[in-house]
Every structure is written in C-alpha cells, then in structure tokens.
Design a protein around this motif. Structure first.
Motif, mmCIF file in Angstrom:
data_model
loop_
_atom_site.group_PDB
_atom_site.id
_atom_site.type_symbol
_atom_site.label_atom_id
_atom_site.label_comp_id
_atom_site.label_asym_id
_atom_site.label_seq_id
_atom_site.Cartn_x
_atom_site.Cartn_y
_atom_site.Cartn_z
ATOM 1 N N UNK A 170 0.860 -1.184 0.000
ATOM 2 C CA UNK A 170 0.000 0.000 0.000
ATOM 3 C C UNK A 170 0.892 1.229 0.000
ATOM 4 N N UNK A 171 0.448 2.263 -0.677
ATOM 5 C CA UNK A 171 1.215 3.512 -0.685
ATOM 6 C C UNK A 171 0.272 4.706 -0.729
ATOM 7 N N UNK A 172 0.619 5.737 0.004
ATOM 8 C CA UNK A 172 -0.105 7.014 -0.029
ATOM 9 C C UNK A 172 0.608 7.934 -1.017
ATOM 10 N N UNK A 173 -0.060 8.220 -2.125
ATOM 11 C CA UNK A 173 0.593 8.873 -3.251
ATOM 12 C C UNK A 173 -0.095 10.182 -3.607
ATOM 13 N N UNK A 174 0.707 11.185 -3.885
ATOM 14 C CA UNK A 174 0.209 12.464 -4.421
ATOM 15 C C UNK A 174 0.600 12.508 -5.889
ATOM 16 N N UNK A 175 -0.384 12.597 -6.770
ATOM 17 C CA UNK A 175 -0.084 12.482 -8.209
ATOM 18 C C UNK A 175 0.394 13.801 -8.813
ATOM 19 N N UNK A 176 0.012 14.923 -8.195
ATOM 20 C CA UNK A 176 0.460 16.227 -8.696
ATOM 21 C C UNK A 176 0.632 17.169 -7.530
ATOM 22 N N UNK A 177 1.490 18.171 -7.698
ATOM 23 C CA UNK A 177 1.667 19.202 -6.676
ATOM 24 C C UNK A 177 0.330 19.866 -6.393
ATOM 25 N N UNK A 214 -2.256 18.405 -5.085
ATOM 26 C CA UNK A 214 -3.299 17.392 -4.959
ATOM 27 C C UNK A 214 -3.176 16.717 -3.586
ATOM 28 N N UNK A 215 -4.252 16.091 -3.176
ATOM 29 C CA UNK A 215 -4.236 15.365 -1.920
ATOM 30 C C UNK A 215 -3.616 13.992 -2.071
ATOM 31 N N UNK A 216 -3.389 13.357 -0.915
ATOM 32 C CA UNK A 216 -2.866 11.995 -0.911
ATOM 33 C C UNK A 216 -3.993 10.995 -1.162
ATOM 34 N N UNK A 217 -3.660 9.944 -1.882
ATOM 35 C CA UNK A 217 -4.638 8.886 -2.146
ATOM 36 C C UNK A 217 -3.954 7.550 -1.923
ATOM 37 N N UNK A 218 -4.652 6.631 -1.295
ATOM 38 C CA UNK A 218 -4.091 5.328 -0.999
ATOM 39 C C UNK A 218 -4.284 4.354 -2.144
ATOM 40 N N UNK A 219 -3.190 3.708 -2.538
ATOM 41 C CA UNK A 219 -3.226 2.719 -3.614
ATOM 42 C C UNK A 219 -2.793 1.355 -3.071
ATOM 43 N N UNK A 220 -3.375 0.305 -3.646
ATOM 44 C CA UNK A 220 -3.033 -1.065 -3.271
ATOM 45 C C UNK A 220 -2.407 -1.810 -4.442
ATOM 46 N N UNK A 221 -1.446 -2.650 -4.138
ATOM 47 C CA UNK A 221 -0.919 -3.570 -5.128
ATOM 48 C C UNK A 221 -1.812 -4.792 -5.225
ATOM 49 N N UNK A 222 -1.477 -5.684 -6.149
ATOM 50 C CA UNK A 222 -2.344 -6.825 -6.438
ATOM 51 C C UNK A 222 -2.130 -7.996 -5.487
#
Length: 120
Positions: free
Chosen positions: A95-102, A104-112
């Motif tokens: 899992x990672x908390x990622x900001x896609x652009x300056x 923007x907020x953080x969004x949590x992503x999951x791997x498979x």
C-alpha cells in the motif's frame, strides 16, 4: 498509478523471502509505504510501514524478523522476511499514499498481492 508487488513464493520454515513493491505512473510524491497480509479465512492485517524519511513501524508478530525499506529514487518498497514461520503464510499486499500532482491530496493505492507460503 499502479503498485506492482512481487517476490512471493514457497519457503520452508526458518527461511527468507524478499518482497518488492514498485509504484509507477503519474507520481509527484509518495508518503507512507506499507505491507499488509491476509491469511486464508482471515481479515487483512497490517505488517509494516515506512515513511518518506525512512522511519519504520512493525506489527509485534513480525518485529525482529521482518525489515521494511524503500528506495525513493525507484518508488519502490521492500520487505525482507527472515525466520519465516508457517503463520506468516498469506497474500501480502503493498500500500502507498501517493500524491499524483503538486497541490493534490494523498490517495491510498493497493498492489495486487503476492502469495507467501511457509511450510513446516
């Protein structure tokens, strides 16, 4: 954005495995990266987390046996698992908390998920 987990497999009790989690796509920055696992018939549980500065936290069940690390240049986190036990068996998800652009907020992503099987 995608998270690709790899490195799972079958190992005997007492053995070691190293899992990798690579983030790719449109990424501005990554805050926390972590690993979770789900044993058959059980709920997903947290295993370990590392923040962008390298500070780590571990579940009591893996403390002293597992080590989480990351390479910020490669947007990749690792989980070195030593002294594996049969109860470590399960599907491991990153899992990672990622900001896609300056801005923007953080969004949590999951791997498979990647399957780890520890035989006794």
């Amino acid at each position: 954005v995608q998270l690709q987990a790899s490195g799972g497999g079958l190992v005997q009790a007492g053995g070691s495995l190293r899992l990798s989690c690579a983030a790719s796509g449109s990424i501005f920055s990554i805050n926390d990266m972590g690993w979770y696992r789900q044993a058959p018939g059980q709920q997903r549980e947290w295993v370990a987390t590392i923040n962008s500065s390298g500070s780590t936290n571990y579940a009591d069940s893996v403390k002293g046996r597992f080590t989480i690390s990351r390479d910020n240049g490669k947007n990749t986190a690792y989980l070195q698992m030593n002294s594996l036990k049969p109860e470590d068996t399960g599907v491991y998800y990153c899992h990672a908390d990622i900001r896609v652009k300056l801005g923007y907020g953080l969004y949590g992503y999951w791997g498979q998920g990647t399957l780890v099987t520890v035989s006794s």
